[in-house]
Each structure stands twice: as structure tokens, then as C-alpha cells.
Design a protein around this motif. Structure first.
Motif, mmCIF file in Angstrom:
data_model
loop_
_atom_site.group_PDB
_atom_site.id
_atom_site.type_symbol
_atom_site.label_atom_id
_atom_site.label_comp_id
_atom_site.label_asym_id
_atom_site.label_seq_id
_atom_site.Cartn_x
_atom_site.Cartn_y
_atom_site.Cartn_z
ATOM 1 N N TRP B 31 0.834 -1.189 0.000
ATOM 2 C CA TRP B 31 0.000 0.000 0.000
ATOM 3 C C TRP B 31 0.876 1.250 0.000
ATOM 4 O O TRP B 31 1.749 1.391 0.845
ATOM 5 C CB TRP B 31 -0.881 -0.040 1.242
ATOM 6 N N ARG B 32 0.626 2.136 -0.961
ATOM 7 C CA ARG B 32 1.353 3.400 -0.982
ATOM 8 C C ARG B 32 0.340 4.523 -0.849
ATOM 9 O O ARG B 32 -0.452 4.741 -1.766
ATOM 10 C CB ARG B 32 2.129 3.535 -2.281
ATOM 11 N N ALA B 35 0.614 7.768 -3.172
ATOM 12 C CA ALA B 35 0.243 7.498 -4.553
ATOM 13 C C ALA B 35 -1.175 6.954 -4.644
ATOM 14 O O ALA B 35 -1.732 6.864 -5.727
ATOM 15 C CB ALA B 35 1.202 6.492 -5.163
ATOM 16 N N GLY B 36 -1.726 6.570 -3.526
ATOM 17 C CA GLY B 36 -3.057 5.963 -3.528
ATOM 18 C C GLY B 36 -3.071 4.668 -4.296
ATOM 19 O O GLY B 36 -3.985 4.380 -5.066
ATOM 20 N N LEU B 37 -2.025 3.874 -4.129
ATOM 21 C CA LEU B 37 -1.882 2.671 -4.933
ATOM 22 C C LEU B 37 -1.931 1.430 -4.067
ATOM 23 O O LEU B 37 -1.269 1.352 -3.043
ATOM 24 C CB LEU B 37 -0.518 2.735 -5.635
ATOM 25 N N LEU B 38 -2.738 0.458 -4.472
ATOM 26 C CA LEU B 38 -2.838 -0.799 -3.753
ATOM 27 C C LEU B 38 -2.434 -1.915 -4.699
ATOM 28 O O LEU B 38 -2.964 -2.019 -5.798
ATOM 29 C CB LEU B 38 -4.281 -1.002 -3.297
ATOM 30 N N THR B 53 -4.410 -1.423 -8.202
ATOM 31 C CA THR B 53 -5.554 -0.528 -8.353
ATOM 32 C C THR B 53 -5.347 0.784 -7.635
ATOM 33 O O THR B 53 -4.635 0.858 -6.640
ATOM 34 C CB THR B 53 -6.832 -1.187 -7.825
ATOM 35 N N ARG B 54 -5.991 1.830 -8.149
ATOM 36 C CA ARG B 54 -6.022 3.100 -7.433
ATOM 37 C C ARG B 54 -7.433 3.430 -7.021
ATOM 38 O O ARG B 54 -7.711 4.501 -6.516
ATOM 39 C CB ARG B 54 -5.545 4.220 -8.362
ATOM 40 N N SER B 55 -8.311 2.518 -7.267
ATOM 41 C CA SER B 55 -9.725 2.868 -7.156
ATOM 42 C C SER B 55 -10.336 2.346 -5.877
ATOM 43 O O SER B 55 -10.091 1.215 -5.479
ATOM 44 C CB SER B 55 -10.437 2.288 -8.369
ATOM 45 N N ALA B 56 -11.144 3.172 -5.247
ATOM 46 C CA ALA B 56 -11.742 2.793 -3.977
ATOM 47 C C ALA B 56 -12.819 1.739 -4.128
ATOM 48 O O ALA B 56 -13.234 1.135 -3.158
ATOM 49 C CB ALA B 56 -12.340 4.031 -3.302
ATOM 50 N N VAL B 57 -13.230 1.504 -5.359
ATOM 51 C CA VAL B 57 -14.287 0.516 -5.602
ATOM 52 C C VAL B 57 -13.895 -0.847 -5.066
ATOM 53 O O VAL B 57 -14.725 -1.611 -4.596
ATOM 54 C CB VAL B 57 -14.522 0.401 -7.126
ATOM 55 N N LEU B 59 -12.143 -1.642 -2.491
ATOM 56 C CA LEU B 59 -11.928 -1.799 -1.056
ATOM 57 C C LEU B 59 -12.749 -2.931 -0.458
ATOM 58 O O LEU B 59 -12.243 -3.761 0.289
ATOM 59 C CB LEU B 59 -12.302 -0.505 -0.327
#
Lengths: 186, 70
Positions: B31-32, B35-38, B53-57, B59
Motif C-alpha cells: 500500500w502506498r 500514490a493511492g496505490l494498492l 488498483t487506485r480505485s476505492a471501488v 476496497l
């Protein structure tokens, strides 16, 4: 460092907070199948070496692996969870915890809510319909994106300006087509 | 290393990996925040599959996956 479940969660929270501005948090989970030393002697010498090399504590049971697994397929294993901040040199933080099978439920609830809270900088998906079919682009519905309008003389003075607009429009169309294709695949 | 584009494929592939070799399979998360990167990685040390992914969808799906793997 091996910690208790609560301590691990607390330190994990700290780790997430500390790494907000830069760096990463690495989490690793695996089933914990380390057997105590008694069974490692049953394996062949070659297996013991392989076990040491694997470095995760699951070595030594290669010889009896098949038999053991067949018996204990339905057995619940504890879960090893590790977290680190991946920093080199002296300041690397490494924490781990072992979750017993009966604690799985409670732990995963707490763990899940911690993750949800910390992974906050993921982008929320915008539901605006910003795309339109490239063929129906110009004029179309209210949701259609407007492509660059190509105007100007086709020859003579000002033709370069028209060509620039044309090129820009072609790029936009290409992008739209690619985006549409990508979304169709998703 | 294979990056999967779709979540469903990644989820079924990781379940298959885990079924095939539950002892060796491990599930790694990177997790960064800035950068909001997972990035999710499932590997049994022979094959490795990843998802980024960078998207909260994702989660919720990510959380479900966590639960099911535990």
C-alpha cells in the motif's frame, strides 16, 4: 517481532499513519504450517536442507507432506500475518502476529475495519458519463463529449490552423475509441 | 509476474492457487498512501499473480478476499 493480535493491530495502525506521506506498507499473510522440531527429523537430509532454505518455517515436512495433508485437510491452521515498512538500513519496522483458528473471525473484523480506514487515498469512482460513442459524438445526446470542431479554410492562408485542429480531433477520437474498448472489456 | 486487469479473474485465480498448494501460497499486499496505490500479490513461489488498483471501488472486494483467504 512477534506480537499479540491487539498489539499487532495497534502497531499496524501506527505504521499506516507513519507512512502516509511517503513510502509503503507491506502486508503478507500465509497459512502457518510450521511443525515443531520433532517431525523435521523424520524427513530425509535433503529435505531438511530445503526446509532451511525456504526460510518460512514450513520446511522439513516434505517427506511426510502428502500423508499429513491427507489426514489434516479439514484441520484449521493458524495464520501468520506480517507487516513491514520496507525501509532499508536500521530503521526498518517489521512486525508479525499469529492468528489462531478460533480468532479468525474477530481478528478479520478488526483487521478489515483498520484497512478500510487507512486505505483512504484511493480514488472514488466518479459516475459521470463522460463518454459517448465516437460515431455519435458530434451533436448526439446531452452526455456526449464535444470533440474539437474543425473549421477554417482548406487551402491558402490559415490552413495550418485547420490541420492542427484536425490532428487534435483525430487524437481525441482515438482516445475515445480506446477508452470505450477498455470499458467494454472490464 | 502477471498483472490481472479484472478483479473476478484475479480472485478466481488466487483461489485456485491456494487450493492447489495451500502450504506455499502467500498473499502479499502493498500500500502506498501518497500514490493511492494498492497492489495485491498471490504467489506459491512458482507462479505469481498480481493486481493493482487506485480505485476505492475495490476496497470492499479486497476485504472480502482477505476474509476468505484467512
Amino acid at each position: 517481532m512477534l506480537l499479540s493480535n491487539q498489539d499487532f493491530l495497534k502497531q499496524l495502525q501506527d505504521l499506516f499513519d507513519a507512512r502516509k506521506s511517503s513510502g509503503s506498507v507491506f502486508l503478507t499473510e500465509k497459512r502457518f504450517t510450521y511443525e515443531p522440531a520433532a517431525s523435521t527429523t523424520a524427513g530425509a537430509a535433503g529435505d531438511v536442507e530445503m526446509g532451511e532454505a525456504s526460510g518460512s518455517g514450513t520446511g522439513g515436512e516434505e517427506g511426510e507432506g502428502a500423508a499429513v495433508k491427507a489426514e489434516e485437510e479439514h484441520k484449521e491452521y493458524p495464520c501468520l500475518l506480517r507487516a513491514t515498512d520496507g525501509k532499508g538500513k536500521q530503521s526498518k519496522v517489521k512486525i508479525s502476529t499469529l492468528i489462531q483458528p478460533n480468532d479468525h473471525e474477530t481478528f478479520s473484523l478488526a483487521y478489515g475495519s483498520l484497512l478500510k480506514a487507512s486505505l483512504s487515498s484511493l480514488r472514488k469512482k466518479k459516475k459521470t458519463k463522460r463518454k459517448a460513442a465516437p460515431s455519435a459524438a458530434v451533436g448526439g445526446s446531452t452526455f456526449a463529449v464535444q470533440l474539437t470542431k474543425v473549421v477554417g479554410p482548406r487551402r491558402g492562408a490559415g490552413v495550418e490552423k485547420r490541420r492542427k485542429l484536425l490532428r487534435r480531433r483525430e487524437k481525441e477520437v482515438k482516445k475515445l475509441v480506446a477508452r470505450k474498448k477498455r470499458d467494454a472489456e472490464r | 509476474m502477471v498483472y490481472y486487469k479484472r478483479w473476478e479473474e484475479f480472485a478466481s485465480a488466487s483461489a485456485a492457487l491456494y487450493e492447489a498448494s495451500p502450504v506455499k501460497t502467500r498473499y502479499c499486499v502493498r500500500w502506498r498512501h501518497e500514490a493511492g496505490l494498492l497492489v495485491l500479490k498471490v504467489t506459491d513461489d512458482r507462479t505469481c499473480i498480481k493486481f493493482k488498483t487506485r480505485s476505492a471501488v475495490f476496497l470492499n472486494r479486497f476485504e472480502l478476499l482477505n476474509r476468505s483467504l484467512l
